[in-house]
Design a protein around this motif. Structure first.
Motif, PDB file in Angstrom:
ATOM      1  N   VAL A 280      26.240  24.786  54.122  1.00  0.00           N
ATOM      2  CA  VAL A 280      27.245  25.276  53.184  1.00  0.00           C
ATOM      3  C   VAL A 280      28.447  24.339  53.180  1.00  0.00           C
ATOM      4  CG1 VAL A 280      28.897  27.146  52.783  1.00  0.00           C
ATOM      5  CG2 VAL A 280      26.499  27.667  53.232  1.00  0.00           C
ATOM      6  N   GLU A 281      28.786  23.849  52.018  1.00  0.00           N
ATOM      7  CA  GLU A 281      29.941  22.960  51.872  1.00  0.00           C
ATOM      8  C   GLU A 281      31.157  23.703  51.340  1.00  0.00           C
ATOM      9  OE1 GLU A 281      30.216  20.253  53.076  1.00  0.00           O
ATOM     10  OE2 GLU A 281      28.456  18.963  52.862  1.00  0.00           O
ATOM     11  N   ARG A 282      30.898  24.740  50.536  1.00  0.00           N
ATOM     12  CA  ARG A 282      32.031  25.452  49.920  1.00  0.00           C
ATOM     13  C   ARG A 282      31.833  26.957  50.089  1.00  0.00           C
ATOM     14  NH1 ARG A 282      30.444  21.829  46.510  1.00  0.00           N
ATOM     15  NH2 ARG A 282      29.629  23.341  45.039  1.00  0.00           N
ATOM     16  N   ARG A 283      32.928  27.586  50.449  1.00  0.00           N
ATOM     17  CA  ARG A 283      32.888  29.026  50.658  1.00  0.00           C
ATOM     18  C   ARG A 283      33.214  29.733  49.349  1.00  0.00           C
ATOM     19  NH1 ARG A 283      37.363  32.191  54.245  1.00  0.00           N
ATOM     20  NH2 ARG A 283      36.850  34.269  53.503  1.00  0.00           N
ATOM     21  N   MET A 284      32.461  30.765  48.995  1.00  0.00           N
ATOM     22  CA  MET A 284      32.863  31.544  47.836  1.00  0.00           C
ATOM     23  C   MET A 284      33.889  32.572  48.277  1.00  0.00           C
ATOM     24  SD  MET A 284      30.868  33.391  44.739  1.00  0.00           S
ATOM     25  CE  MET A 284      30.750  35.070  45.293  1.00  0.00           C
ATOM     26  N   ARG A 285      35.021  32.569  47.584  1.00  0.00           N
ATOM     27  CA  ARG A 285      36.116  33.485  47.903  1.00  0.00           C
ATOM     28  C   ARG A 285      36.357  34.344  46.691  1.00  0.00           C
ATOM     29  NH1 ARG A 285      39.178  29.883  51.558  1.00  0.00           N
ATOM     30  NH2 ARG A 285      37.817  28.096  51.806  1.00  0.00           N
ATOM     31  N   TYR A 286      36.786  35.570  46.930  1.00  0.00           N
ATOM     32  CA  TYR A 286      37.094  36.446  45.805  1.00  0.00           C
ATOM     33  C   TYR A 286      38.578  36.347  45.485  1.00  0.00           C
ATOM     34  CZ  TYR A 286      32.443  38.369  45.584  1.00  0.00           C
ATOM     35  OH  TYR A 286      31.090  38.508  45.417  1.00  0.00           O
ATOM     36  N   LEU A 287      38.886  35.753  44.363  1.00  0.00           N
ATOM     37  CA  LEU A 287      40.272  35.572  43.931  1.00  0.00           C
ATOM     38  C   LEU A 287      40.643  36.729  43.003  1.00  0.00           C
ATOM     39  CD1 LEU A 287      42.836  33.806  43.404  1.00  0.00           C
ATOM     40  CD2 LEU A 287      41.558  32.717  41.564  1.00  0.00           C
ATOM     41  N   PRO A 288      41.617  37.567  43.418  1.00  0.00           N
ATOM     42  CA  PRO A 288      41.989  38.679  42.541  1.00  0.00           C
ATOM     43  C   PRO A 288      43.038  38.247  41.514  1.00  0.00           C
ATOM     44  CG  PRO A 288      43.048  38.920  44.695  1.00  0.00           C
ATOM     45  CD  PRO A 288      42.353  37.583  44.697  1.00  0.00           C
ATOM     46  N   ILE A 289      42.810  38.550  40.266  1.00  0.00           N
ATOM     47  CA  ILE A 289      43.835  38.411  39.239  1.00  0.00           C
ATOM     48  C   ILE A 289      44.300  39.844  39.017  1.00  0.00           C
ATOM     49  CG2 ILE A 289      44.367  37.526  36.914  1.00  0.00           C
ATOM     50  CD1 ILE A 289      42.992  35.447  38.691  1.00  0.00           C
ATOM     51  N   VAL A 290      45.558  40.130  39.292  1.00  0.00           N
ATOM     52  CA  VAL A 290      45.903  41.534  39.412  1.00  0.00           C
ATOM     53  C   VAL A 290      47.346  41.815  39.021  1.00  0.00           C
ATOM     54  CG1 VAL A 290      46.377  41.189  41.878  1.00  0.00           C
ATOM     55  CG2 VAL A 290      45.893  43.473  41.058  1.00  0.00           C
ATOM     56  N   ASN A 291      47.569  42.966  38.419  1.00  0.00           N
ATOM     57  CA  ASN A 291      48.912  43.478  38.164  1.00  0.00           C
ATOM     58  C   ASN A 291      48.997  44.826  38.868  1.00  0.00           C
ATOM     59  OD1 ASN A 291      51.109  44.875  37.099  1.00  0.00           O
ATOM     60  ND2 ASN A 291      50.986  43.819  35.129  1.00  0.00           N
ATOM     61  N   THR A 292      49.921  44.943  39.818  1.00  0.00           N
ATOM     62  CA  THR A 292      50.018  46.196  40.584  1.00  0.00           C
ATOM     63  C   THR A 292      51.297  46.961  40.236  1.00  0.00           C
ATOM     64  OG1 THR A 292      51.121  45.040  42.383  1.00  0.00           O
ATOM     65  CG2 THR A 292      48.740  45.315  42.566  1.00  0.00           C
ATOM     66  N   SER A 293      52.062  46.484  39.247  1.00  0.00           N
ATOM     67  CA  SER A 293      53.393  47.083  39.057  1.00  0.00           C
ATOM     68  C   SER A 293      53.574  47.687  37.668  1.00  0.00           C
ATOM     69  CB  SER A 293      54.457  46.022  39.299  1.00  0.00           C
ATOM     70  OG  SER A 293      54.296  44.989  38.342  1.00  0.00           O
ATOM     71  N   PHE A 294      52.505  48.239  37.114  1.00  0.00           N
ATOM     72  CA  PHE A 294      52.625  48.806  35.764  1.00  0.00           C
ATOM     73  C   PHE A 294      52.789  50.322  35.829  1.00  0.00           C
ATOM     74  CE2 PHE A 294      48.246  48.597  37.116  1.00  0.00           C
ATOM     75  CZ  PHE A 294      47.783  49.862  36.856  1.00  0.00           C
ATOM     76  N   LYS A 295      53.279  50.882  34.739  1.00  0.00           N
ATOM     77  CA  LYS A 295      53.347  52.345  34.597  1.00  0.00           C
ATOM     78  C   LYS A 295      52.805  52.688  33.209  1.00  0.00           C
ATOM     79  CE  LYS A 295      55.427  53.825  38.375  1.00  0.00           C
ATOM     80  NZ  LYS A 295      54.465  53.082  39.228  1.00  0.00           N
ATOM     81  N   ILE A 296      51.912  53.634  33.147  1.00  0.00           N
ATOM     82  CA  ILE A 296      51.385  54.071  31.847  1.00  0.00           C
ATOM     83  C   ILE A 296      51.940  55.473  31.591  1.00  0.00           C
ATOM     84  CG2 ILE A 296      49.304  54.244  30.432  1.00  0.00           C
ATOM     85  CD1 ILE A 296      47.811  52.924  32.868  1.00  0.00           C
ATOM     86  N   GLN A 297      52.706  55.604  30.531  1.00  0.00           N
ATOM     87  CA  GLN A 297      53.356  56.887  30.250  1.00  0.00           C
ATOM     88  C   GLN A 297      52.346  57.892  29.693  1.00  0.00           C
ATOM     89  OE1 GLN A 297      56.475  57.459  31.175  1.00  0.00           O
ATOM     90  NE2 GLN A 297      56.598  55.323  31.876  1.00  0.00           N
ATOM     91  N   PRO A 298      52.583  59.184  29.941  1.00  0.00           N
ATOM     92  CA  PRO A 298      51.693  60.188  29.358  1.00  0.00           C
ATOM     93  C   PRO A 298      51.719  60.090  27.836  1.00  0.00           C
ATOM     94  CG  PRO A 298      53.519  61.221  30.577  1.00  0.00           C
ATOM     95  CD  PRO A 298      53.652  59.756  30.752  1.00  0.00           C
ATOM     96  N   GLY A 299      50.588  60.191  27.199  1.00  0.00           N
ATOM     97  CA  GLY A 299      50.532  60.130  25.742  1.00  0.00           C
ATOM     98  C   GLY A 299      50.438  58.717  25.198  1.00  0.00           C
ATOM     99  N   GLU A 300      50.475  57.706  26.097  1.00  0.00           N
ATOM    100  CA  GLU A 300      50.433  56.324  25.622  1.00  0.00           C
ATOM    101  C   GLU A 300      48.980  55.897  25.387  1.00  0.00           C
ATOM    102  OE1 GLU A 300      53.116  52.473  26.871  1.00  0.00           O
ATOM    103  OE2 GLU A 300      52.767  53.990  28.385  1.00  0.00           O
ATOM    104  N   ALA A 301      48.681  55.476  24.154  1.00  0.00           N
ATOM    105  CA  ALA A 301      47.345  54.932  23.864  1.00  0.00           C
ATOM    106  C   ALA A 301      47.521  53.438  23.626  1.00  0.00           C
ATOM    107  CB  ALA A 301      46.758  55.589  22.624  1.00  0.00           C
ATOM    108  N   GLY A 302      46.504  52.658  23.918  1.00  0.00           N
ATOM    109  CA  GLY A 302      46.583  51.227  23.655  1.00  0.00           C
ATOM    110  C   GLY A 302      47.618  50.507  24.486  1.00  0.00           C
ATOM    111  N   LYS A 303      47.945  51.033  25.665  1.00  0.00           N
ATOM    112  CA  LYS A 303      48.914  50.380  26.546  1.00  0.00           C
ATOM    113  C   LYS A 303      48.286  49.121  27.151  1.00  0.00           C
ATOM    114  CE  LYS A 303      52.065  49.894  29.896  1.00  0.00           C
ATOM    115  NZ  LYS A 303      53.477  49.565  29.669  1.00  0.00           N
TER     116      LYS A 303
END
Ligand code: HEC
Length: 433
Positions: A280-303
């Motif tokens: 093995v020459e290269r390790r496969m790593r799991y890179l997260p692309i992530v947003n952890t700071s959102f808020k979805i308001q009640p009644g919000e569609a298409g947020k």
């Protein structure tokens, strides 16, 4: 006028002779390739589609789910990323099935039937190098969904490079999907068995923080994932020279989504690991692309919630797999690549379904040159019109592990182009503990 007639006759002579599709000649082949991986005896689908009788009995339902794009449950939109082992229907295949049913589901000449698909053993790639399993069987309770994490010891006293993983559900009728994580810190042991049954409740993740690392720290040393299992997917082997690191003494944390639906029963699921057979020459790593700071308001569609990650200078990479992830308010998810040298869609799912999330392997690894940006966009629907909305009354929803929380996340299984482990002749990471 003469020209028109001429044009019409020419067109007519170019059109293929239209033959009504038959089961034996046409539909059986499509069902074999796209449906039987789940619709066969003792597999996860509620009925088998192995014979003409099966298909004609279910013809009306097949027509309904195929025209509504509910079956087969392959989610990526064609033309936005190319994946191995797709079981989506092409437009022609879909039309052939619908035409066949509209014509009264004719059998045709049984002599036209294809050979039966070869029976596969339990292990698609032959006997694994290591089998780990739930230490004891778990009695799945009588409820609609149960998300449970189990701690699986490996007993390994040396680091191993893994290049393929297969999960074999103990109880196919109720195991819906499985996600695998690596725990090197003993976090899962602290939670195991606390409520008196094997394992512990968790949802979407292993129940402790592995995926909020971001940026270069994450790119360099991610807490591991080992992939997952979704019904109907074939085992994918990593390219030669690439491996997933399973550190010695690590525990595998297996999250199982049970869908007992009135049929509770015991389950003891196991995981087969195949070690890399070439250096093995290269390790496969799991890179997260992530947003952890959102808020979805009640009644919000298409947020819309977005996240992006720019590949740092020197860390040119390739993406081998992609696993988008949201919970029940998620409706659409899309990952794109933007930059001077590379641009394009990596994946797009327009009808997100938590129950059919997958790990998708790119047909060819996608180059992620330094300076290019991976952009994630998640669309949520926090209204009552979303039939999957778990909250009543509606509430503000943000990042979290619970069923009523959300995530906007995509894991990329990546390798770093400049990594060359043979230069050091060691695994690139000292096992913890
Ligand atoms: C990846 C596994 C998988 C594949 C592939 C698959 N199915 Fe299914 N199918 C299921 C499961 C599981 C169910 C039970 C409902 C559910 O969980 O969504 C189901 C349900 C159905 C139903 C009943 C749906 C209803 O609403 O009553 C029909 C009809 C059906 N499938 C037809 C097909 C056809 C036709 C194909 C191929 C073109 C196909 N399926 C491919 C797993 C699969």
């Amino acid at each position: 006028m003469r020209i028109l007639v001429l044009a019409l006759t020419t067109l007519a002579s170019l059109a293929p002779v239209y033959a009504e599709p038959t089961y034996s000649r046409d539909v059986s082949r499509i069902i074999q390739a796209k449906c039987q991986r789940c619709h066969r005896p003792n597999d996860i689908a509620p009925f088998a589609l192995m014979t003409f009788d099966d298909a004609s009995t279910w013809a009306e339902d097949i027509s309904r789910v195929v025209s509504a794009n509910i079956m087969p449950p392959w989610k990526p939109v064609p033309g936005h990323g190319e994946f191995k082992d797709s079981y989506g229907l092409s437009a022609i295949e879909r039309q052939t099935i619908l035409d066949w049913i509209a014509a009264g589901a004719p059998q045709g000449d049984p002599a036209d039937l294809p050979d039966l698909a070869p029976a596969t053993g339990q292990w698609q790639l032959g006997d694994p190098d290591l089998i780990v399993q739930m230490p004891q069987s778990y009695d799945v309770p009588r409820k609609k969904d149960d998300y449970r994490c189990f701690v699986l010891p490996t007993g390994l006293d040396a680091d191993k490079w893994v290049n393929a993983v297969q999960v074999v559900p103990g109880n196919k009728q109720i195991v819906h999907h499985v996600l695998l994580f690596i725990d090197t810190q003993g976090e899962a042991d602290k939670l195991d068995g606390k409520d008196g049954s094997p394992g512990y409740t968790c949802y979407g993740g292993p129940g402790f923080d592995v995926q909020t690392l971001s940026g270069i720290a994450a790119a360099l040393d991610l807490t591991g994932g080992l992939g997952g299992w979704v019904p109907g997917t074939r085992v994918q082997t990593l390219p030669d020279g690439v491996g997933l690191l399973l550190p010695r003494n690590a525990k595998i944390v297996m999250q199982v989504h049970y869908f007992p639906n009135g049929h509770p029963g015991p389950d003891q699921t196991k995981v087969g690991l195949y070690y890399a057979k070439t250096p093995v020459e290269r390790r496969m790593r799991y890179l997260p692309i992530v947003n952890t700071s959102f808020k979805i308001q009640p009644g919000e569609a298409g947020k819309e919630v977005t996240a992006k990650f720019t590949i740092p200078f020197f860390f040119d990479a390739h993406a081998i797999q992609i696993a988008p992830h949201m919970h029940l308010l998620g409706r659409k998810i899309k990952v794109e690549l933007a930059g001077a040298k590379s641009t394009g869609d990596m994946i797009q799912i327009d009808d997100w379904d938590f129950n059919w999330q997958g790990f998708y392997t790119f047909q060819e690894p996608v180059a992620l040159p330094a300076g290019s940006t991976v952009k994630l966009s998640c669309t949520f629907d926090n209204t009552k019109d979303n039939p999957k909305n778990p909250s009543d009354p509606l509430k503000v929803v943000g990042w979290g592990e619970g069923t009523e929380d959300e995530m906007c996340l995509a894991f990329l299984g990546v390798t770093l182009d400049r990594e060359k482990l043979s230069l050091f002749n060691v695994s690139n990471r000292q096992p913890l503990k």
